[in-house]
Design a protein around this motif. Structure first.
Motif, mmCIF file in Angstrom:
data_model
loop_
_atom_site.group_PDB
_atom_site.id
_atom_site.type_symbol
_atom_site.label_atom_id
_atom_site.label_comp_id
_atom_site.label_asym_id
_atom_site.label_seq_id
_atom_site.Cartn_x
_atom_site.Cartn_y
_atom_site.Cartn_z
ATOM 1 N N GLY A 53 -2.866 15.053 7.155
ATOM 2 C CA GLY A 53 -1.630 14.598 6.534
ATOM 3 C C GLY A 53 -0.681 13.871 7.463
ATOM 4 N N HIS A 54 -1.149 13.503 8.675
ATOM 5 C CA HIS A 54 -0.307 12.676 9.538
ATOM 6 C C HIS A 54 -0.274 11.260 8.980
ATOM 7 N N TRP A 60 -8.213 15.404 19.113
ATOM 8 C CA TRP A 60 -7.417 14.383 19.795
ATOM 9 C C TRP A 60 -6.716 14.906 21.047
ATOM 10 N N ARG A 62 -6.522 13.471 12.378
ATOM 11 C CA ARG A 62 -5.071 13.599 12.148
ATOM 12 C C ARG A 62 -4.694 13.105 10.767
ATOM 13 N N LEU A 63 -5.310 12.006 10.345
ATOM 14 C CA LEU A 63 -5.017 11.504 9.000
ATOM 15 C C LEU A 63 -5.378 12.562 7.957
ATOM 16 N N MET A 64 -6.522 13.238 8.169
ATOM 17 C CA MET A 64 -6.975 14.261 7.223
ATOM 18 C C MET A 64 -5.981 15.398 7.097
ATOM 19 N N ARG A 76 -3.331 13.969 1.197
ATOM 20 C CA ARG A 76 -4.256 14.663 2.094
ATOM 21 C C ARG A 76 -3.733 16.029 2.522
ATOM 22 N N ARG A 77 -2.414 16.253 2.401
ATOM 23 C CA ARG A 77 -1.927 17.608 2.660
ATOM 24 C C ARG A 77 -2.280 18.530 1.504
ATOM 25 N N GLU A 112 -8.977 9.934 12.611
ATOM 26 C CA GLU A 112 -9.135 10.364 11.220
ATOM 27 C C GLU A 112 -8.859 11.856 11.054
ATOM 28 N N GLY A 128 -0.671 8.431 0.808
ATOM 29 C CA GLY A 128 -1.918 8.947 1.354
ATOM 30 C C GLY A 128 -1.722 10.287 2.083
ATOM 31 N N PRO A 129 -0.768 10.348 3.049
ATOM 32 C CA PRO A 129 -0.572 11.617 3.763
ATOM 33 C C PRO A 129 -0.193 12.781 2.835
ATOM 34 N N LEU A 158 -9.756 8.658 2.313
ATOM 35 C CA LEU A 158 -9.908 8.114 3.668
ATOM 36 C C LEU A 158 -10.551 6.737 3.645
ATOM 37 N N ARG A 211 -8.888 1.294 8.789
ATOM 38 C CA ARG A 211 -9.702 0.241 8.179
ATOM 39 C C ARG A 211 -10.478 -0.531 9.243
ATOM 40 N N ARG A 242 -2.164 3.097 2.321
ATOM 41 C CA ARG A 242 -2.473 4.494 2.004
ATOM 42 C C ARG A 242 -2.817 5.267 3.280
ATOM 43 N N HIS A 243 -2.446 4.690 4.410
ATOM 44 C CA HIS A 243 -2.633 5.360 5.704
ATOM 45 C C HIS A 243 -4.094 5.719 5.933
ATOM 46 N N ARG A 244 -4.961 4.735 5.690
ATOM 47 C CA ARG A 244 -6.376 4.897 5.995
ATOM 48 C C ARG A 244 -6.711 4.022 7.181
ATOM 49 N N ARG A 300 -12.355 7.084 16.658
ATOM 50 C CA ARG A 300 -12.213 7.101 15.203
ATOM 51 C C ARG A 300 -12.116 8.526 14.657
#
Lengths: 268, 199
Positions: free
Chosen positions: A170-171, B81, A166-168, B68-69, A164, B64-65, B45, A259, A255-257, A160
């Motif tokens: 902006g991926h 990762w 990567r999501l943070m 977050r940028r 996350e 969302g992306p 998030l 879940r 929203r690309h979170r 996780r």
């Protein structure tokens, strides 16, 4: 039949002792699997004897309706089995729905493809071909779907923080989940690679042996077996991709979170 | 300006505040009051309700992306990762001046990811977050695992970025640090939140 060795129920009872040994091992080493082992063994016995009766009936009546019913029942059970032993299950209808959907999509596509192009029995839904063919494809597809979904959910839970991270940055969800997706698909496809590598050397396919014993020339029997394994490989691939990508779609949102709240709490 | 209006999510009392570009808001409160949940909600998030606007653009008008940028987030335990340190950065050579300033060797990109200490990971994660060039940065106790010298280096780097326009929200348990880095603080307590001036 010439040279046919009939099994007595006493012989089966002797072999059943081996399952009891497994259950004993589970008890001794506290694996907690003895109930599962015994139940699945009892189910197997009942299911196989019933199947014998069902197949005989289906093969004599050759009715599209009864064949369809048999197929629906098989698909339903495959979907249920594919999700039954997941460590973490998707909540709500998704839990059963995704596994059943993926298994159905993959197995039906491959079976219909084989029936309408290579085999072409008359009628095309002839249960003598359709039902055993679907059965052979379904079993492996179910395993692939089950392994893929299981690795996906446990991979996302365990990794996780990495997903996350990567999501943070902006991926999007596809890119953030990519390592887990790859691992899940690899796990799903590994058994079919093993199966194909070992077939004919380590494992001797029952259908092919049966055909040869029944007088079919070895090359013809081998062709059938090759066909079946290709179909299985296709079914596993399609099923695993459908299940894993469906799972990613459900375990992330628009929203690309991530879940993970859509996974049921681990039962122990 | 960052405008947060009645931001709600489970585990956190509703939060409202505004923050001018280049300004810093310290966040304080007992453990478990929802400080991290607040930052996760701001970074989008986790699902949350309420209006969050940056420079007049409402969060829900972008993906969302994209959001977050603009709004970077450095969690208390950053995730990794790739197998090597370098695998987490887009363009390592351009980061070497910043790495050196924060006391990290220029060849750390070849380290396996298991090698850096907690403090080194925190600084690496800060550099990773800054590399995306966010306009707002959410910090969750970024200096908790650092020695005094590194703490002041990190504070200097953030102060320079703020002078260049970076807006910062900074969770800290250290009251003295809160006073050094911000003039206002958000107090997050179970059941309520309030913004107060730091005197």
């Amino acid at each position: 039949m010439e040279g046919y060795i009939s099994l007595g129920y006493g012989d089966l009872g002797l072999a059943a002792l081996l399952v009891l040994t497994d259950a004993g091992i589970s008890l001794a080493l506290q694996l907690g699997m003895h109930r599962q082992l015994l139940l699945s063994a009892v189910r197997m016995v009942v299911q196989l004897f019933l199947m014998g009766l069902v197949l005989t009936t289906l093969f004599t009546v050759v009715s599209p309706a009864w064949t369809a019913l048999a197929i629906v029942v098989m698909l339903g059970f495959a979907g249920r089995e594919a999700t039954a032993r997941q460590e973490r299950r998707l909540t709500g209808w998704w839990g059963l729905g995704l596994g059943t959907g993926a298994v159905t999509l993959a197995a039906m596509l491959v079976t219909v493809l084989a029936l309408t192009t290579a085999l072409r029995p008359d009628p095309w839904y002839d249960p003598r071909y359709a039902v055993p063919l679907l059965g052979m494809i379904l079993g492996n597809t179910m395993t692939g779907v089950s392994l893929g979904l299981n690795s996906l959910s446990s991979g996302l839970v365990q990794r996780r923080a990495a997903v996350e991270a990567r999501l943070m940055l902006g991926h999007d969800r596809r890119s953030a989940c990519a390592p887990v997706i790859r691992q899940s698909l690899r796990n799903a496809l590994l058994p079919i690679v093993n199966l194909m590598s070992a077939t004919g050397v380590v494992s001797i396919p029952g259908m092919m042996t049966g055909q040869i014993l029944g007088g079919v020339p070895p090359v013809e029997a081998a062709k059938y077996q090759v066909m079946i394994l290709f179909l299985i490989a296709g079914g596993v691939g399609i099923g695993a991709v459908a299940a894993v990508f469906g799972g990613v779609y459900r375990l992330t949102d628009r929203r690309h979170r991530l879940r993970l709240d859509r996974l049921a709490v681990l039962k122990d | 300006m960052l405008d947060v209006d009645e931001l709600c999510r489970p585990g956190l009392a509703p939060v409202s505040f505004t923050l001018a570009a280049g300004d810093c808001l310290a966040v304080r409160g007992p453990s478990g009051a929802g400080k991290t949940l607040l930052l996760r909600a701001l970074a989008d998030l986790d699902p949350s309700h309420g209006r969050v606007t940056w420079q007049g653009r409402e969060r829900n008008t972008m993906s969302g992306p994209e959001w977050r940028r603009l709004v970077g987030y450095l969690p208390a335990e950053p995730g990794w990762w790739a197998e090597t340190v370098g695998g987490h950065f887009r363009d390592w050579p351009t980061l070497i001046p910043l790495l050196t300033r924060l006391g990290l060797p220029a060849d750390a990109d070849r380290w396996p990811i298991t090698r850096p200490s907690t403090g080194e990971r925190m600084r690496l994660a800060l550099i990773r977050a800054l590399e995306v060039a966010p306009e707002v940065l959410l910090l969750d106790e970024p200096t908790a695992a650092l020695d005094a010298a590194s703490v002041s280096l990190v504070e200097q780097v953030i102060a320079e970025r703020r002078a260049a326009g970076l807006t910062v929200i900074w969770i800290t348990h250290d009251a003295a640090q809160g006073e050094r880095v911000a003039r206002r603080r958000l107090v997050v307590e179970a059941g309520q939140t309030r913004v107060e001036e730091i005197v």
